[in-house]
Design an enzyme around this catalytic site. Structure first.
Site: not given
Ligand code: ATP
Ligand code: LTN
Length: 341
Positions: A121, A203, A206
């Site tokens: 991140k 994957k 969202k």
């Protein structure tokens, strides 16, 4: 007459939380939430929206507020049953932030530096590598340990964070006296991961920029059909589960997961037919699963007072449990009890 007592062992406790930074995806539903719904009879379940975690990445206030409420409603619509389970919003239970600070002081810089999610991140959001992103696992450990959870169902990417929570629990127990049960991660078996329809090596997420790769819980039937028709497959046209056919394998797994059919049964069902028949069939089972959830979601969103009552009562229940653990922890450390009421 002697009475037979059928005393059963107390149920084990499960805790899990969800990001609320967007609309839930078919991946969240099939890979996590549907299983969590299934745990509700056998375990004492506590679930929550991790809205404190969410601000480690900038959130637009208007959208964020909407996502929090909608995610709460979607979880109810997907089957979280408030008669059996506590479902709350993390920021409404102040003990999470409080215990998180304490656990910061029982976690080493080196341990946090090894977290792969932090490394990923901080690369992805290089302009905002904030301290919260770094100490995120301490807040997650607080979430788990406040409720004395036995099991923590999470995706494989979160296993390292649960391990950190275990280490912190053991450290605290060792320094003082047994305070926290040491939680165990519950990782779904391989195959429970739904991949992007546009890039089956990633994957379904969202936060994916390519909207065509993700089916969200809010997609209408036409959108679902269109996204499945465009799903990346391969140049063969046989519906076959095999290595190297990641796109088709993913569609087959979605189909299997919603119909309960095995891969062989699916292969037989579509023998002699091509992807042109298979893709709409997958879309249809997804539509059949999502339509009733969307209907219930709409009803819930039309009744904001009911939703407010639900999340308020559930924050109160969570607060009751959390403050018991927090006061134990504070007492062991040596703090003087505050009598504010
Ligand atoms: P993002 O999509 O932004 O990366 P997320 O959906 O992974 O976020 P959460 O909402 O916290 O993050 O996920 C809730 C649960 O859903 C987690 O247990 C996670 O492992 C699971 N999950 C998320 N995406 C998938 C997927 N594609 N397949 C299976 N399970 C998933
Ligand atoms: N980090 C998790 C969400 C999360 C969580 C938790 C999961 C926050 N606190 C406690 C299990 C237990 C994620 O990104 N999916």
């Amino acid at each position: 007459m002697t009475e037979l007592t059928t005393e059963s062992a107390p149920k084990k406790r499960i805790l899990s939380m969800y990001q609320c930074t967007g609309v839930f995806t078919l991946g969240n539903f099939l890979g996590a939430i549907r299983n969590h719904v299934g745990f509700q009879d056998e375990y004492e379940c506590i679930y929550a929206l991790a809205d404190l975690h969410a601000i480690t990445v900038r959130q637009d206030p208007k959208k964020f507020r909407k996502y929090i409420l909608e995610s709460y409603a979607y979880l109810l619509a997907m089957g979280i049953d408030l008669e059996k389970t506590i479902l709350f919003i993390q920021s409404q239970v102040p003990e999470h932030a409080q215990l998180s600070w304490i656990l910061n002081c029982y976690t080493q810089f080196g341990e946090l530096s090894r977290m792969t999610q932090f490394k990923d991140k901080s690369q992805k959001h290089a302009d905002n590598v904030n301290a919260g992103l770094f100490t995120y696992p301490c807040l997650m450990a607080a979430d788990i340990l406040l409720y004395q959870a036995d099991f923590v169902p999470v995706g494989a990417d979160q296993k390292q964070h649960v391990e950190l929570a275990r280490n912190v629990a053991e450290r605290f127990n060792g320094l003082y006296s047994p305070t926290f049960p040491v939680p165990q991660p519950l990782i779904p078996k391989h195959g429970a991961r739904v991949m992007s329809l546009q890039d089956p090596s990633k994957k379904m997420s969202k936060s994916d920029e390519n909207l065509n790769g993700t089916i969200t819980m809010a997609d209408d039937p036409d959108t679902i059909l269109r996204k499945f028709k465009r799903a990346v497959t391969d140049s063969e046209s046989q519906v076959r589960y095999a290595p190297g056919k990641d796109g088709v394998n993913n569609l087959m797994e979605i189909y299997a997961s919603l119909t309960g059919k095995t891969m062989e049964e699916i292969e037989r069902e579509f023998e002699g037919k091509g992807y042109g028949d298979f893709k709409p069939a997958v879309a249809q089972v997804v539509i059949d699963a999502l339509v009733p959830i969307q209907k219930r979601f709409k009803e819930l969103m039309e009744d904001p007072e009911y939703l407010e009552k639900c999340y308020t009562e559930n924050a109160q229940k969570a607060h009751y449990l959390a403050q018991k653990t927090l006061s134990k922890v504070m007492k062991k450390i040596g703090y003087l009890p505050a009598k504010l009421h």
